[in-house]
Design an enzyme around this catalytic site. Sequence first.
Site, PDB file in Angstrom:
ATOM      1  N   HIS A 134       6.381   0.795   6.059  1.00 13.79           N
ATOM      2  CA  HIS A 134       7.674   0.765   6.726  1.00 13.79           C
ATOM      3  C   HIS A 134       7.504   1.000   8.221  1.00 13.79           C
ATOM      4  O   HIS A 134       6.489   1.514   8.674  1.00 13.79           O
ATOM      5  CB  HIS A 134       8.633   1.815   6.150  1.00 13.79           C
ATOM      6  N   HIS A 285       3.699   1.428   9.090  1.00 16.02           N
ATOM      7  CA  HIS A 285       2.694   2.352   8.578  1.00 16.02           C
ATOM      8  C   HIS A 285       2.906   2.613   7.093  1.00 16.02           C
ATOM      9  O   HIS A 285       3.983   2.391   6.541  1.00 16.02           O
ATOM     10  CB  HIS A 285       2.661   3.664   9.371  1.00 16.02           C
TER      11      HIS A 285
END
Length: 335
Positions: A134, A285
């Site tokens: 996300h 990430h």
Amino acid sequence: MTNVISNSVQENVADAESSTPEISVRPVAGHIGAEIKGVDLSQPLDDAVVAKIRRKLLKYKVVFFRDQQIGHAEQIAFARRFGELTHAHPHEDAPPAEFPEILTIDPKRYEQKYGKKFRDQYAKRQYTYYSGWHTDVTAAVNPPAASLLRAETVPDFGGDTTWTNQAAAYAGLSEPLRNLVDGLRAEHRFLAGQERGDENDELSRRIKANLLVSHHPVVRVHPETGEKALFVNPGFTTRILDLSAVESRKLLELLYEHLTRPEYTVRFKWEPGSVAFWDNRATAHLGPQDLDHLDVERVLHRVTLIGDRPVGPTGYTSEIVEGEEFRATANVKVA
């Protein structure tokens, strides 16, 4: 709103020499990530040091600091050198006392707050607060410009975080595909892939009571570097607008598979006192995927910088569908 990271000091993005030779910067992967040494984040930093860190952040997309002896106050003070901070999170109604900017990331805390079935419920979803690719809070029309995460307690093994460079991923697409995605828009909301939610799930009820839905360009032009970067992520992106459901799903799957290719990523091993600082406008990430079966403690603390509304290559600027901009104050409604 002028981009917040560049408000304090105007400078060239080029990796020029500065008057801070005591600071060393070591790249740690081919497309993303660098470790910075010679900086004590517990102490006030002069403008030259802040300017150099900013240049490295823009170049490497995520920078890492080790062995930092800091608490909430010092973390907040350092982050404020780069812009105004948001409230902890759009759904956080109990940040640490006197530190409303801090979001504590601790799966055990979420279990206490939302029930023991929290992990099982979120294992079925594409996104959780501690795992899943996300970009932070893209359900908001002005997602954070950057995020700063500090490790307090981490296990001896496992629990790594991985980042991907969405600008490099965009550049790695074929020209016809770049031309296609340049003009597209996408919807972002919490519970991507689980729009109906679960009325018996307290977090689902809270998300619905504090709804955030936005339309963003699929490709974002970075407001400081001018780079184009993919701006979709499995955690928040629900669909591409103006495409059929099948077309949207297939194209998003292609983009997700592409942007998470190993060559665009860097993986970071946390230690107590580690700090990661990333450009949320050009990265996504992935939290740890290897801890759910282990009885370990992992506690980190995050702050985020107020961002501006993304702008696409065609000039399209992100629009609010539901909710408000993500700012320094919050009025979280408890479902």
